[in-house]
Design an enzyme around this catalytic site. Structure first.
Site, PDB file in Angstrom:
ATOM      1  N   ASP A  36       0.815  -0.966  -0.077  1.00  9.84           N
ATOM      2  CA  ASP A  36      -0.185   0.218   0.079  1.00  9.84           C
ATOM      3  C   ASP A  36       1.154   1.332   0.026  1.00  9.84           C
ATOM      4  O   ASP A  36       0.197   2.592  -0.006  1.00  9.84           O
ATOM      5  CB  ASP A  36      -0.809   0.045   1.336  1.00  9.84           C
ATOM      6  CG  ASP A  36      -2.356  -0.710   0.949  1.00  9.84           C
ATOM      7  OD1 ASP A  36      -1.984  -1.187  -0.021  1.00  9.84           O
ATOM      8  OD2 ASP A  36      -2.828  -1.666   2.044  1.00  9.84           O
ATOM      9  N   LYS A  38       0.108   4.624  -1.147  1.00  5.16           N
ATOM     10  CA  LYS A  38      -1.482   5.510  -1.128  1.00  5.16           C
ATOM     11  C   LYS A  38      -0.837   6.930  -0.196  1.00  5.16           C
ATOM     12  O   LYS A  38      -1.060   7.790   0.071  1.00  5.16           O
ATOM     13  CB  LYS A  38      -2.757   4.430   0.263  1.00  5.16           C
ATOM     14  CG  LYS A  38      -3.195   3.669  -0.231  1.00  5.16           C
ATOM     15  CD  LYS A  38      -4.215   3.124   0.910  1.00  5.16           C
ATOM     16  CE  LYS A  38      -4.396   1.745  -0.254  1.00  5.16           C
ATOM     17  NZ  LYS A  38      -6.055   1.203   1.082  1.00  5.16           N
ATOM     18  N   HIS A  96      -3.038   3.481  -7.029  1.00  4.88           N
ATOM     19  CA  HIS A  96      -2.429   3.354  -5.870  1.00  4.88           C
ATOM     20  C   HIS A  96      -1.547   2.408  -5.826  1.00  4.88           C
ATOM     21  O   HIS A  96       0.119   2.280  -5.893  1.00  4.88           O
ATOM     22  CB  HIS A  96      -2.770   3.337  -4.169  1.00  4.88           C
ATOM     23  CG  HIS A  96      -3.047   2.073  -4.049  1.00  4.88           C
ATOM     24  ND1 HIS A  96      -4.489   1.335  -4.273  1.00  4.88           N
ATOM     25  CD2 HIS A  96      -2.833   1.240  -2.853  1.00  4.88           C
ATOM     26  CE1 HIS A  96      -5.302   0.023  -3.848  1.00  4.88           C
ATOM     27  NE2 HIS A  96      -3.652  -0.011  -2.909  1.00  4.88           N
ATOM     28  N   ASP A 156      -4.959  -9.979   2.222  1.00  2.00           N
ATOM     29  CA  ASP A 156      -5.092  -8.450   2.359  1.00  2.00           C
ATOM     30  C   ASP A 156      -6.910  -7.904   2.338  1.00  2.00           C
ATOM     31  O   ASP A 156      -7.078  -7.438   3.450  1.00  2.00           O
ATOM     32  CB  ASP A 156      -4.980  -7.077   0.865  1.00  2.00           C
ATOM     33  CG  ASP A 156      -5.395  -6.089   0.812  1.00  2.00           C
ATOM     34  OD1 ASP A 156      -4.920  -5.509   2.470  1.00  2.00           O
ATOM     35  OD2 ASP A 156      -5.440  -5.162   0.424  1.00  2.00           O
ATOM     36  N   HIS A 189      -4.481  -6.271  -6.554  1.00  2.00           N
ATOM     37  CA  HIS A 189      -5.467  -6.018  -6.372  1.00  2.00           C
ATOM     38  C   HIS A 189      -6.654  -6.717  -8.408  1.00  2.00           C
ATOM     39  O   HIS A 189      -6.968  -6.381  -8.406  1.00  2.00           O
ATOM     40  CB  HIS A 189      -5.222  -4.506  -6.751  1.00  2.00           C
ATOM     41  CG  HIS A 189      -5.575  -3.683  -5.174  1.00  2.00           C
ATOM     42  ND1 HIS A 189      -6.821  -4.425  -4.446  1.00  2.00           N
ATOM     43  CD2 HIS A 189      -4.984  -2.663  -4.162  1.00  2.00           C
ATOM     44  CE1 HIS A 189      -6.780  -3.577  -3.008  1.00  2.00           C
ATOM     45  NE2 HIS A 189      -6.203  -2.913  -3.449  1.00  2.00           N
TER      46      HIS A 189
END
Length: 332
Positions: A196, A199, A224, A277, A249
């Site tokens: 992450d 972000k 991100h 996640d 993702h």
């Protein structure tokens, strides 16, 4: 010790390393002739070892029972040690341990050539050990720096705190269940800690928003993973991690982002982190909801196998949870 036994004819062999914290010698490998079954035959001469460790020089003893330096020592007599070779493991004049081989029946078993050979092995082993320790120290420093960076990013949203570390822990749990090597598990851990990092460029107004995101805000959030990959792409030697961060993702059915990859075309580590996640997100408190009961989380994960998640990764996580005492209902 197997290599040493192939090169010199010995009855017994020992390798021990010096513990840097306690200063004690810790046995790491023991080898003996197959017909030596008495456990007492694993005793080693402390006098010989002390001399090698104190002076940092190799020893060739033709007959320890008659050698004036050692013949009166109890371990020499009780073990009937005859010929002996003992060499230090050294790197940059630092003594890391020793290799010791001996015979219990015959004297004059080893030659000066044997001593030179074992000394060369000891020197190479010492360098390899020191390099491994230095690598471990560098790795610990790197992980510490990354955790500090991640903590700074996660401080932007209190509910994020320790999220990346939890994802890393779950990811390693899955990796172990899949039978991945320790090196691969470390890669999963590092990628999870960094997943992450993109972000850092996401506005806090979006991160803290409790309602539904607008299409534009969703696009910012979705960016991100690519942004994170771009941030770390200049670090040499972590190409696998860059791709893992970029694709964590993606969805198994091809409906994810950023590239809509499908099935096993999604990097393995990304598939692992995608599930880790989601598992942590569902079991943690968010601004817009409480944490979801574990039974419901497991049910949702099973439902999404083959759609959002790789079914094999799902099976690995559920098996790992079951091993930890979590009740995992059978798939209907």
């Amino acid at each position: 010790m197997g290599v040493v036994f192939k090169l010199v004819k010995a009855d017994r062999g020992f390798l021990a390393l010096l513990d840097e914290e306690t200063g004690e010698l810790v046995p790491k490998a023991v080898r003996r002739r197959e017909d030596l079954t008495d456990t007492s035959s694993l005793t080693i001469s402390q006098g010989i070892i002390k001399r090698v460790m104190d002076k940092g020089t190799s020893l060739l003893i033709s007959d320890a029972l008659t050698d004036e330096r050692f013949k009166k020592r109890d371990s020499i007599v009780s073990q009937n040690i005859r010929s002996c070779l003992c060499v230090p493991l050294k790197s940059r004049n630092k003594i890391l341990g020793f290799i010791h081989v001996d015979t219990l029946t015959t004297s004059d078993s080893f030659s000066k050539d044997d001593l030179r050979l074992l000394s060369a092995i000891g020197a190479q082993a010492g360098i390899a050990l020191e390099n491994a320790r230095l690598f471990e120290q560098v790795q610990e420093l790197m992980f510490g720096s990354i955790r500090a960076l991640v903590a700074t990013i996660e401080a932007k949203a209190p509910y994020w705190r320790y999220h990346s570390q939890r994802v890393a822990d779950i990811g390693v749990l899955i990796a172990k269940e899949l039978g991945l090597s320790p090196e691969e598990q470390k890669t999963v851990e590092l990628a999870a800690l960094l997943h992450d990092v993109g972000k850092i460029g996401t506005p806090e107004t979006i991160l803290h928003k409790e309602g539904t995101l607008t299409p534009q805000q969703k696009a910012v959030v979705h960016s991100h993973s690519s942004r994170g990959a771009n941030i770390i792409s200049n670090i040499k030697g972590i190409e696998d991690i860059v791709q893992t961060v970029r694709h964590h993702h993606e969805r198994f059915d091809g409906s994810g982002y950023p590239n809509g990859l499908k099935g096993v075309s999604i990097p393995l580590y990304s598939r692992i982190i995608a599930l880790a996640d989601a598992y942590d997100a569902m079991t943690s408190i968010r601004p817009y909801r409480e944490n979801i009961p574990l039974a419901e989380v497991i049910s949702e994960i099973k439902k999404k196998a083959g759609e959002q998640f790789d079914p094999e990764i799902v099976s690995a996580l559920l098996s790992a949870l079951s091993r930890q005492g979590v009740e995992v209902p059978e798939q209907k």
